[in-house]
Write a protein that holds these residues in place. Structure first.
Motif, mmCIF file in Angstrom:
data_model
loop_
_atom_site.group_PDB
_atom_site.id
_atom_site.type_symbol
_atom_site.label_atom_id
_atom_site.label_comp_id
_atom_site.label_asym_id
_atom_site.label_seq_id
_atom_site.Cartn_x
_atom_site.Cartn_y
_atom_site.Cartn_z
ATOM 1 N N ASP A 237 0.818 -1.215 0.000
ATOM 2 C CA ASP A 237 0.000 0.000 0.000
ATOM 3 C C ASP A 237 0.848 1.259 0.000
ATOM 4 N N ALA A 238 2.082 1.147 0.488
ATOM 5 C CA ALA A 238 2.990 2.299 0.504
ATOM 6 C C ALA A 238 4.414 1.777 0.462
ATOM 7 N N VAL A 239 5.324 2.682 0.064
ATOM 8 C CA VAL A 239 6.742 2.316 -0.041
ATOM 9 C C VAL A 239 7.570 3.402 0.628
ATOM 10 N N PHE A 240 8.582 2.997 1.379
ATOM 11 C CA PHE A 240 9.530 3.959 1.956
ATOM 12 C C PHE A 240 10.918 3.663 1.379
ATOM 13 N N HIS A 468 1.662 6.379 8.093
ATOM 14 C CA HIS A 468 0.478 6.072 8.907
ATOM 15 C C HIS A 468 -0.674 7.019 8.555
ATOM 16 N N ASP A 469 -0.385 8.310 8.491
ATOM 17 C CA ASP A 469 -1.429 9.291 8.121
ATOM 18 C C ASP A 469 -2.036 8.945 6.770
ATOM 19 N N TYR A 470 -1.153 8.643 5.815
ATOM 20 C CA TYR A 470 -1.621 8.355 4.461
ATOM 21 C C TYR A 470 -2.482 7.095 4.446
ATOM 22 N N ASN A 475 -5.659 10.001 1.853
ATOM 23 C CA ASN A 475 -5.452 11.247 1.099
ATOM 24 C C ASN A 475 -3.983 11.447 0.768
ATOM 25 N N TRP A 476 -3.704 11.848 -0.450
ATOM 26 C CA TRP A 476 -2.320 12.159 -0.843
ATOM 27 C C TRP A 476 -2.179 13.646 -1.037
#
Lengths: 476, 322
Positions: A237-240, A468-470, A475-476
């Protein structure tokens, strides 16, 4: 449980000195130099804390460790509780207790430092983390309920580990991808055993496994798999992106191709990751330093790590060559002090201009010029210029170039939507660490350029909060 | 951990190994390589991928036993595990319709030339393959090379197979024919690639070589694989491994590659004297964190199966041995 002494008594206690392995012995081994405080010494040191109402030390810490609270817990003899307190903000206390430049951070901000000597916060952090590890009772913080959100973290160095730890605590499902065969990034390949034993890194990584962090080694994101594939095909779902500043810089002088000239990255990787210092049982070779002259070019911590490694590998002379003066060296004072005790030589205001080889292409000498400092520029840093007709030649056998690193372009080059600056570092919002690509965050050295372990960990924490917020808001 | 699923000798000291590495198999393109490490005390060595089968999730490497690690690889069999395999690394070969292309494979370099030949033929090129070796029993993959090319020339130093002479002897003859060559790709020992480069330079035929410097990480981090190309340092692992032959300094490449010769000879001797302990290190390697986490379930199943068959004493969650 000890009671807190009256302030008048507390300020009389001298700052605890870190016991060290004797210099003449330690130059023949790769065991840790600093031995850690004994319990009594740690308790006495903790007593020195003035328990400020608004502790400046916490402001000085890039990850905001609750220093006053954990020191109070040490005074009370509750070491495991103190360790758990640190872990709430810092997933690698045994690491940062050893390698943080505390003098510029928590200890630099400590009010005691203004009138006497600051509290030895780093020594106390190390004491608490080592105590916890030795008892085997790791005080892992409580995880939030699972969110079912998968996050890919690229790079297992301090930024990646810190982000993964925080995400796991918030109930997300982080997977860390590492290009090399061992987890830890610069903690494994860069920092030598005598400053940070690898067993400590492994144990911290194992603690993170217990917290639910997954690890994938041997995976070069950008080659083995791309960010788009991770997000579109593998359900992340997300990448760092926390790939660090791993591209070695060279001097670009003639003769740098010679056998015997190394980048600090290669030299340290061979020594640390590949354990070339233990040649009896490990296969990876390193150029024979025994009874030879080894020169390290540079004045930072990496240069100190390289030159002290060379000394331990048997170098007859191990020399730092640095183009500015001793006061300008960016290395920590402690590292320079340790190096001097170990018989490292310093040739400052000296700059190599050429490496010379024999007919087999092996390094045999270097040509240097002497330098002089000029007026400070706008940034306050003194300019440095060559003294004319000062060139000289010096026979050497090994040269290690430790003049900094740049951004490795592998991930960026396969993720075209990522905006980078002219040096190849990734653009990321300072607070949220969002990049120009939706769902992708970046932090640590790949955004800031080469910095410290703890600054990278701070970025990892901010990224975890941003992610976490995202994930919560969408929302982006 | 990456299980070997097939292993056979193609020639004396030259072994073909098919390794289960699904992520790499899915991505591999001609010209790319892997870095592997056999056990916890092992070194990392680069090897070019000769073929891959994405459906089966396997890659094929062809290894000549020269140093310690390659000789140990040659002793491994189907069912043995390889601890670490990372890739595909490096830039893939430029594949387009250049016209007439000569592909030259020297010794075990033929294994790397083969996928390039296949791809270039598929792109519409007229492919002239020239393969060479010291003697007949070191020639490999002749049938495959014949299929992957429009014409195949075989050269041996002693004339025991094909024609007697060097690959460059035949290349010179091919260069005299019409229409002229549009491109040459040469893969093999450094002296051979240097000779090909000298042969094509006067005619100005674009010539590509695949370089094999010493590497550690393979991601551009250490700079150990730097080669002089057009007077500038390039990293073979990320800028290559293929470069314009006419710009490569082969002397420096050969010198850098001999940097650890004494060490290499000593460890190869040690291995030959008692291979059992090294084989035991490979076979007891057990580490499951490596490839499985988000990968296909099949991978996990295979890993477990291998771990159990390799050593029943080896717990599934075991940490690497110290």
């Amino acid at each position: 449980m000890a009671d807190k002494l009256p302030t008048k008594e507390r300020i009389k206690i001298p700052r605890a000195a870190m016991p060290e392995q004797r210099a003449d012995l330690r130059i023949a081994n790769f065991r840790e130099v600093n031995l850690g405080l004994e319990t009594a010494a740690a308790e006495r040191e903790a007593q020195r804390c003035l328990s400020c109402a608004t502790p400046a030390c916490v402001q000085g810490c890039p990850v905001g460790v609750k220093i006053k609270q954990f020191v109070d817990e040490v005074v009370a003899g509750e070491y495991l509780k103190a360790a758990a307190t640190i872990r709430e903000d810092n997933v690698l206390p045994a690491v940062t207790g050893r390698v943080c430049p505390q003098e510029n951070q928590c200890e630099g901000a400590c009010v005691m430092g203004k009138r006497m000597t600051s509290l030895a916060i780093g020594h106390l952090e190390r004491f608490v983390a080592d105590y916890e590890r030795q008892t085997g009772q790791i005080g892992l913080p409580q995880r939030a309920a699972s969110t079912g959100k998968k996050v890919a973290i690229i790079g297992s160095g301090p930024a990646g580990l810190s982000c993964a730890g925080d995400l796991a605590l918030r109930g997300h499902d982080p997977t860390v991808f590492e290009a090399l065969h061992e987890i830890g990034g610069v903690l494994i390949y860069g920092i030598p055993e005598f400053r940070l034993p690898k067993q400590i890194v492994r144990q911290e990584v194992d603690n993170m496994r217990l917290m639910g962090v997954k690890f994938v080694t041997n995976c070069v994101v950008g080659r083995t798999v791309t960010i788009d594939e991770l997000m579109n095909e593998e359900g992340f779902d997300a990448v760092f992106i926390a790939t660090g500043a791993g591209l070695p810089r060279f001097l670009n002088v003639p003769g740098e191709h010679l056998a015997g000239v190394y980048s600090a990255n290669e030299y340290l990787t061979r020594v640390n990751l590949m354990r070339a210092y233990d040649a009896d049982s490990h296969d990876s070779p390193i150029y024979d330093c025994r009874d030879r002259t080894v020169v390290v070019v540079g004045g930072g911590n990496t240069a100190m790590d390289s030159v002290r490694s060379a000394k331990r590998l048997g170098a007859k002379r191990a020399i730092i060559v640095y183009r500015r003066g001793p006061e300008q060296m960016p290395a920590r004072a402690e590292e320079v002090h340790h190096a001097r005790d170990e018989g490292i030589e310093f040739m400052t205001l000296t700059n190599p201009i050429e490496f010379l080889g024999d007919e087999q292409g092996r390094l045999r000498a270097m040509r240097c010029v002497k330098m002089e400092l000029g007026e400070p520029d706008d940034s306050g840093r003194q300019s440095v210029s060559e003294i004319s007709d000062s060139a000289f030649e010096m026979p050497i056998d090994v040269a290690i170039i430790a003049v900094g690193t740049g951004a490795n372009p592998l991930v960026q080059s396969t993720t075209p939507e990522l905006q980078t600056n002219t040096h190849g570092y990734i653009f990321a919002d300072e607070q949220s660490l969002r990049t120009s690509k939706q769902g992708v965050f970046a932090g640590g050295d790949i955004v800031s350029g080469a910095a410290t372990v703890i600054l990278a960990m701070g970025a990892g924490r901010r990224a975890a909060a941003g992610i976490h917020d995202y994930l919560q808001s969408g929302n982006w | 951990m990456f299980p070997i699923v097939n292993a056979k000798f193609l020639a004396r000291d030259v072994k073909q190994l098919e390794i289960h590495a699904p992520r790499i198999a899915r991505k591999q393109l001609p010209g790319q390589f892997v870095i592997l490490r056999l056990h916890e005390q092992g070194e990392r060595i680069p090897l070019t991928i000769a073929a891959s089968d994405p459906a089966a999730g396997t890659i094929t490497i062809i290894v000549q036993g020269v140093g310690k690690t390659t000789r140990l690889l040659n002793r491994l069999e189907a069912g043995d595990p390889i601890l670490d395999v990372v890739g595909p690394l490096g830039k893939p070969t430029d594949i387009e319709n250049f016209g007439r292309v000569a592909i030259i494979g020297g010794g075990v370099g033929t294994a790397i030339a083969l996928p390039v030949a296949r791809a270039l033929k598929a792109a519409g090129n007229h492919v002239i393959a020239i393969v060479g070796a010291r003697t007949a029993d070191l020639l490999i993959l002749l049938d495959e090379m014949r299929q992957a090319s429009n014409e195949l020339h075989i050269m041996t130093d002693d004339g025991s197979a094909g024609d007697q002479g060097f690959v460059t002897t035949r290349l010179e003859a091919v260069m005299k024919r019409q229409p002229p060559l549009d491109r040459v790709v040469a893969i093999g020992p450094i002296p051979m690639m240097a000779a090909v480069s000298r042969t094509t330079r006067p005619a100005g035929i674009p010539t590509i070589v695949s370089l094999n410097p010493i590497m550690v990480d393979g991601t551009g981090m250490c700079g150990g694989c730097r080669v002089q190309v057009d007077g500038r340092a390039q990293f073979a692992c990320v800028d290559g491994p293929e470069f314009d032959a006419h710009k490569v300094d082969f002397t420096i490449l050969a010198q850098r590659n001999s940097m650890y010769h004494d060490h290499e000879r000593a460890s190869a001797r040690k291995l030959d004297a008692s291979p059992e302990s090294e084989l035991a290190k490979v076979r007891s390697a057990c580490r499951l964190e490596a490839v499985c986490a988000p990968g296909p379930a099949e991978c996990e199943r295979l890993e477990k199966a291998t771990a159990q068959s390799v050593s029943s004493a080896c717990a599934v969650d075991a940490r690497p041995g110290e």
